[in-house]
Enzyme design. Structure first.
Site, PDB file in Angstrom:
ATOM      1  N   ASN A  89      60.851  23.468  -1.347  1.00  0.00           N
ATOM      2  CA  ASN A  89      60.733  23.041  -2.594  1.00  0.00           C
ATOM      3  C   ASN A  89      61.761  23.890  -3.480  1.00  0.00           C
ATOM      4  OD1 ASN A  89      59.234  22.023  -4.797  1.00  0.00           O
ATOM      5  ND2 ASN A  89      58.206  23.892  -5.274  1.00  0.00           N
ATOM      6  N   HIS A 102      61.660  25.386  -7.152  1.00  0.00           N
ATOM      7  CA  HIS A 102      60.951  25.760  -8.215  1.00  0.00           C
ATOM      8  C   HIS A 102      61.730  26.357  -9.609  1.00  0.00           C
ATOM      9  CE1 HIS A 102      57.139  26.793 -10.482  1.00  0.00           C
ATOM     10  NE2 HIS A 102      57.747  27.996 -10.631  1.00  0.00           N
TER      11      HIS A 102
END
Ligand code: GAR
Length: 198
Positions: A108, A110
């Site tokens: 991911n 972020h």
């Protein structure tokens, strides 16, 4: 054999485009699926233009039944048989049960220097905290929200008068450098961290 990469998006997909473009002929991985939970995600058309298979799984009909949404999501991913799943602006929280099915394979990005500012509104929170620097992080996804092992970070200065929008605009090009750099190492089983300064 190239590693198969599925990219999950919810919006414009600029990180998805950066990832997909980076996977050129000599790259250890290839993009096999771009999936969005949002029918209006601009990234779907961009992926199709790049010749990548796309899929749309609207979360809204599943309101109140996250397990049913994730079951469909899992089926769509299984059909694409990915070795790596990149969350790229995918704005749905995934349950620990779903993550367990793909743990070790899911990344991911972020928009903060984790472990600072998990969750939403990261640019404003960095300003409110009086940070002198801001940045973005690519990490492995674990059951803890924005809490998995850090694989790379990029840092930008916070300048006087910056707004949250200014930070978002200046950070995005760094995201576009960081995520492909981390993906390449991850696909090569290289676990050294990527560090970028603007
Ligand atoms: C990016 O800034 C990404 O870091 C952020 O959403 C944006 C997506 O932009 N992700 C999160 O906030 C995840 N919690 P994009 O669709 O243009 O890649």
């Amino acid at each position: 054999m190239k590693k198969r990469v599925a990219i999950l998006i919810s919006g414009g997909g600029s990180n998805m485009v950066a990832l997909a473009r980076s996977m050129d002929a000599g790259h250890p991985a290839e993009a096999v699926l771009v999936l969005s939970n949002n029918p209006d995600a601009g990234g779907l058309a961009k992926a199709a233009d790049m010749g990548i298979q796309t899929s749309m799984l609207d979360h809204r009909p599943f309101k109140g039944n996250r397990a049913a949404f994730e079951s469909e999501l899992h089926a769509a991913l299984l059909a694409a048989n990915p070795d790596i799943i990149c969350l790229a602006g995918f704005m749905r929280i995934l349950t620990p049960e779903f993550i367990a099915k793909w743990e070790g394979k899911m990344l991911n990005i972020h928009p903060s220097i984790l472990p600072l500012f998990t969750g939403l509104h990261t640019h404003q929170r960095a300003l409110d905290a009086g940070m002198a620097v801001h940045g973005c992080t690519v990490h492995r996804v674990t059951a803890e929200l924005d809490g998995g092992p850090i694989l790379g970070q990029a840092v930008i200065p916070v300048e006087g008068g910056d707004t949250a929008d200014d930070l978002a605009v200046r950070l995005l090009p760094m995201e576009h450098r960081l995520y492909p750099a981390v993906l390449r190492k991850f696909a090569d089983n290289d676990d050294t961290k990527v560090v970028l300064f603007s």
